[in-house]
Design a protein around this motif. Structure first.
Motif, PDB file in Angstrom:
ATOM      1  N   ALA A 284     -47.211  78.450  40.806  1.00 52.66           N
ATOM      2  CA  ALA A 284     -47.200  77.600  39.620  1.00 52.66           C
ATOM      3  C   ALA A 284     -47.127  76.142  40.091  1.00 52.66           C
ATOM      4  CB  ALA A 284     -45.992  77.936  38.745  1.00 52.66           C
ATOM      5  N   PRO A 285     -47.686  75.190  39.313  1.00 50.40           N
ATOM      6  CA  PRO A 285     -47.688  73.780  39.746  1.00 50.40           C
ATOM      7  C   PRO A 285     -46.298  73.263  40.128  1.00 50.40           C
ATOM      8  CG  PRO A 285     -49.091  74.065  37.837  1.00 50.40           C
ATOM      9  CD  PRO A 285     -48.410  75.377  38.035  1.00 50.40           C
ATOM     10  N   GLU A 286     -45.281  73.591  39.308  1.00 48.33           N
ATOM     11  CA  GLU A 286     -43.941  73.098  39.622  1.00 48.33           C
ATOM     12  C   GLU A 286     -43.371  73.782  40.867  1.00 48.33           C
ATOM     13  OE1 GLU A 286     -43.635  76.220  36.313  1.00 48.33           O
ATOM     14  OE2 GLU A 286     -44.910  74.498  36.860  1.00 48.33           O
ATOM     15  N   ALA A 287     -43.809  75.004  41.150  1.00 45.36           N
ATOM     16  CA  ALA A 287     -43.371  75.696  42.363  1.00 45.36           C
ATOM     17  C   ALA A 287     -43.972  75.026  43.596  1.00 45.36           C
ATOM     18  CB  ALA A 287     -43.784  77.161  42.305  1.00 45.36           C
ATOM     19  N   LEU A 288     -45.246  74.643  43.480  1.00 49.92           N
ATOM     20  CA  LEU A 288     -45.907  73.956  44.588  1.00 49.92           C
ATOM     21  C   LEU A 288     -45.265  72.592  44.837  1.00 49.92           C
ATOM     22  CD1 LEU A 288     -48.195  74.736  46.462  1.00 49.92           C
ATOM     23  CD2 LEU A 288     -49.779  73.506  44.976  1.00 49.92           C
ATOM     24  N   GLU A 289     -44.844  71.917  43.756  1.00 52.98           N
ATOM     25  CA  GLU A 289     -44.134  70.643  43.908  1.00 52.98           C
ATOM     26  C   GLU A 289     -42.846  70.828  44.695  1.00 52.98           C
ATOM     27  OE1 GLU A 289     -43.424  68.714  40.201  1.00 52.98           O
ATOM     28  OE2 GLU A 289     -45.542  68.631  39.658  1.00 52.98           O
ATOM     29  N   ALA A 290     -42.136  71.907  44.423  1.00 46.03           N
ATOM     30  CA  ALA A 290     -40.889  72.180  45.140  1.00 46.03           C
ATOM     31  C   ALA A 290     -41.151  72.403  46.626  1.00 46.03           C
ATOM     32  CB  ALA A 290     -40.183  73.397  44.536  1.00 46.03           C
ATOM     33  N   LEU A 291     -42.222  73.122  46.939  1.00 46.73           N
ATOM     34  CA  LEU A 291     -42.579  73.333  48.345  1.00 46.73           C
ATOM     35  C   LEU A 291     -42.910  72.005  49.021  1.00 46.73           C
ATOM     36  CD1 LEU A 291     -44.895  76.491  48.155  1.00 46.73           C
ATOM     37  CD2 LEU A 291     -42.545  76.403  49.004  1.00 46.73           C
ATOM     38  N   CYS A 292     -43.692  71.182  48.340  1.00 47.76           N
ATOM     39  CA  CYS A 292     -44.129  69.915  48.935  1.00 47.76           C
ATOM     40  C   CYS A 292     -42.984  68.911  49.054  1.00 47.76           C
ATOM     41  CB  CYS A 292     -45.274  69.306  48.110  1.00 47.76           C
ATOM     42  SG  CYS A 292     -46.798  70.283  48.166  1.00 47.76           S
ATOM     43  N   GLY A 293     -41.930  69.078  48.258  1.00 49.18           N
ATOM     44  CA  GLY A 293     -40.806  68.160  48.322  1.00 49.18           C
ATOM     45  C   GLY A 293     -39.728  68.563  49.301  1.00 49.18           C
ATOM     46  N   HIS A 294     -39.868  69.730  49.930  1.00 47.88           N
ATOM     47  CA  HIS A 294     -38.842  70.204  50.859  1.00 47.88           C
ATOM     48  C   HIS A 294     -39.038  69.550  52.229  1.00 47.88           C
ATOM     49  CE1 HIS A 294     -35.677  72.895  52.035  1.00 47.88           C
ATOM     50  NE2 HIS A 294     -36.403  73.406  53.017  1.00 47.88           N
ATOM     51  N   ASP A 295     -37.933  69.407  52.993  1.00 46.86           N
ATOM     52  CA  ASP A 295     -38.045  68.726  54.289  1.00 46.86           C
ATOM     53  C   ASP A 295     -38.447  69.659  55.424  1.00 46.86           C
ATOM     54  OD1 ASP A 295     -35.723  70.161  54.464  1.00 46.86           O
ATOM     55  OD2 ASP A 295     -34.431  68.473  54.988  1.00 46.86           O
ATOM     56  N   TRP A 296     -38.387  70.960  55.268  1.00 43.11           N
ATOM     57  CA  TRP A 296     -38.853  71.972  56.212  1.00 43.11           C
ATOM     58  C   TRP A 296     -38.318  71.771  57.626  1.00 43.11           C
ATOM     59  CZ3 TRP A 296     -40.277  75.962  53.708  1.00 43.11           C
ATOM     60  CH2 TRP A 296     -40.903  75.818  52.459  1.00 43.11           C
ATOM     61  N   PRO A 297     -37.013  71.906  57.817  1.00 41.45           N
ATOM     62  CA  PRO A 297     -36.467  71.779  59.175  1.00 41.45           C
ATOM     63  C   PRO A 297     -36.994  72.838  60.122  1.00 41.45           C
ATOM     64  CG  PRO A 297     -34.812  72.630  57.643  1.00 41.45           C
ATOM     65  CD  PRO A 297     -35.965  72.174  56.813  1.00 41.45           C
ATOM     66  N   GLY A 298     -37.412  74.002  59.571  1.00 38.53           N
ATOM     67  CA  GLY A 298     -37.993  75.056  60.408  1.00 38.53           C
ATOM     68  C   GLY A 298     -39.500  74.981  60.518  1.00 38.53           C
ATOM     69  N   ASN A 299     -40.092  73.945  59.922  1.00 39.79           N
ATOM     70  CA  ASN A 299     -41.513  73.654  60.037  1.00 39.79           C
ATOM     71  C   ASN A 299     -42.399  74.789  59.520  1.00 39.79           C
ATOM     72  OD1 ASN A 299     -41.532  70.918  61.342  1.00 39.79           O
ATOM     73  ND2 ASN A 299     -40.214  72.023  62.767  1.00 39.79           N
ATOM     74  N   ILE A 300     -43.566  75.008  60.146  1.00 34.50           N
ATOM     75  CA  ILE A 300     -44.560  75.941  59.618  1.00 34.50           C
ATOM     76  C   ILE A 300     -44.016  77.365  59.610  1.00 34.50           C
ATOM     77  CG2 ILE A 300     -46.877  76.886  59.964  1.00 34.50           C
ATOM     78  CD1 ILE A 300     -47.630  74.204  61.264  1.00 34.50           C
ATOM     79  N   ARG A 301     -43.218  77.706  60.611  1.00 33.82           N
ATOM     80  CA  ARG A 301     -42.647  79.055  60.655  1.00 33.82           C
ATOM     81  C   ARG A 301     -41.771  79.309  59.429  1.00 33.82           C
ATOM     82  NH1 ARG A 301     -39.835  78.795  65.236  1.00 33.82           N
ATOM     83  NH2 ARG A 301     -41.598  79.384  66.528  1.00 33.82           N
ATOM     84  N   GLN A 302     -40.978  78.322  59.043  1.00 35.40           N
ATOM     85  CA  GLN A 302     -40.110  78.468  57.869  1.00 35.40           C
ATOM     86  C   GLN A 302     -40.939  78.573  56.593  1.00 35.40           C
ATOM     87  OE1 GLN A 302     -37.619  75.124  56.961  1.00 35.40           O
ATOM     88  NE2 GLN A 302     -36.331  76.266  55.526  1.00 35.40           N
TER      89      GLN A 302
END
Length: 452
Positions: free
Chosen positions: A339-357
């Protein structure tokens, strides 16, 4: 059939620029022009040039200076120099420094088009193979990643040792495999080993092999991973965690091209290319005495630094979609969508575990979503789980809030520098005193608090 491509034409003579641009466009090329080297460098930020044609003598930065800058920022783009008769010796020198070719003025039309065709063909033959390889493994639209891949392409078909640096989960092994497949060793084995995942004695035996009876459990001889990769590539992941004693043996392999198995009386020849990777700062490890400086220089002939996922946020959405498609193909089911808002949440995360996370989060979202659309709640739950119960999604601020926060911090910094002097702060900010006071009032800042 001649290739067509994007040509950046650089010359401070407007008449010649127009003439050459017309000739190139008439042959089907897309042409961008620039009147100076500086303008050319700016144009390359928005124009993906397949070839650069530049005059040698220009005001300010000349063609040689532009050539050097291009080799740093866009090393795979071929450069053709335009030169008057008197500067031909300089043009010859420039070809020795990396220019593909030079053309003498006045420029012959057929010669111009022929040299451009050769440049595009030369860049395209290697480039097409490399591009198809990395695109089959790496998902990116990031300019930083494209610059890195340009560098990787140059070193791929050489024997040079490569050190790949970057945080855990950034895809160091994926890049190493791509380099291997693009090399002349691509049909030989690719052997990967994590240097930090096993005890010292076991790692030594796994890497270098051992003779029968060399130690208690050595029931039979083993050739080791270095020799099992004969003719191919050995990928040493987390090289920064390799025990110090083994670093000496690895250095000998790199210097002598031979390996001595544990318990053996003589060394055996070995033909492998070494690609290594680490998330550590090896300069600090060298300073602290945990990593050999001579080994570092053998391993890091070329260093490729992979950016963290938070430094390439434009890749988060394409990577998420890629993982959704991969899971669907694996399970032979229809791919789910965010969902658009779900994708926004993914894009707003800092991802300390990077692509694997990110891959793990997408896997969890697909597994726990009954319908076709993954919701924002599913993403939030997965992110909270990944961070041990603490939600680290940290959605990006709206633009207005981010701008206000920046302006307030900027004003405070000015007042600290000027010790609360509003007139001086206004001058530094290139604003008049009245306007500066209005900014202070809007952001509820009292300059008196910053006076000495």
């Amino acid at each position: 059939m001649a290739r067509t491509g994007n040509i950046l034409l650089v010359d401070d003579d407007p008449s010649l620029r127009r003439l050459l641009a017309l000739r190139l466009e008439g042959a089907g090329h897309t042409v961008e022009t620039a009147e100076s080297a500086r303008a050319a460098l700016n144009a390359l930020d928005r124009f993906a040039a397949d070839c650069v044609i530049t005059d040698l003598r220009m005001e300010g930065m000349d063609g040689i200076g532009l050539l050097d800058r291009l080799h740093q920022a866009h090393p795979t783009v071929p450069v053709i120099l335009l030169t008057a008769h008197g500067t031909i010796p300089e043009a010859v020198t420039a070809t020795q420094r990396g220019a593909l070719d030079f053309l003498s003025k006045p420029i012959d039309k057929d010669m111009l088009l022929s040299r451009v065709d050769q440049a595009l063909a030369q860049a395209g033959m290697a480039g097409d193979h490399w591009q198809s390889l990395w695109q089959s493994r790496i998902v990116t639209r990031s300019p930083a990643m494209h610059r890195l891949l340009d560098e990787a392409r140059l070193v791929a078909d050489s024997e040079t040792s490569v050190l790949i640096t970057g945080e855990s989960g950034t895809g160091k092994e994926v890049l190493a495999r791509t380099l291997h497949e693009a090399s002349p060793r691509g049909r030989a084995p690719f052997v990967a080993i994590n240097c930090g995942a096993m005890p010292e004695q076991l790692l030594e035996s796994e890497l270098f092999g051992h003779e029968k009876g060399a130690f208690t459990d050595a029931k039979q001889a083993q050739q080791g991973l270095l020799r099992s990769a004969e003719g191919g590539t050995v990928f040493l992941d987390e090289i920064g965690d390799m025990p110090f004693a083994l670093q000496v043996k690895l250095l000998r392999v790199l210097q002598e091209r031979e390996v001595r198995p544990v318990g053996a009386q003589r060394a055996l020849p070995v033909d492998v290319r070494i690609i290594s990777a680490t998330h550590r700062n090896l300069a600090e490890s060298i300073a602290s005495g945990h990593f050999r400086e001579d080994l570092y220089y053998r391993l890091a002939v070329v260093t490729l630094a992979l950016p963290a996922l938070r430094e390439r946020p434009e890749d988060i959405a394409p990577l998420a979609r890629h993982f959704l498609d991969t899971i669907a193909q694996r399970s032979e089911r229809r791919a789910k969508v965010y969902a658009p808002e779900a994708l926004e949440a993914l894009c707003g995360h800092d991802w300390p575990g990077n692509i694997r996370q990110l891959s793990n989060v997408v896997e969890q979202n697909v597994a726990l979503t009954r319908g076709h659309v993954v919701s924002r709640q599913a993403v939030d739950k997965a992110l909270a789980t990944q961070s041990g119960g603490r939600d680290r999604a940290a959605t990006l601020q709206p633009l207005a809030e981010a701008r206000d926060a920046f302006v307030r911090d900027y004003l405070i910094q000015l007042l600290r520098i000027s010790e609360g002097n509003v007139s001086r702060s206004a001058r530094i900010a290139h604003r008049n005193r009245t306007e500066f006071y209005k900014l202070l009032n809007r952001h509820d800042i009292d300059p008196a608090e910053y006076k000495r």
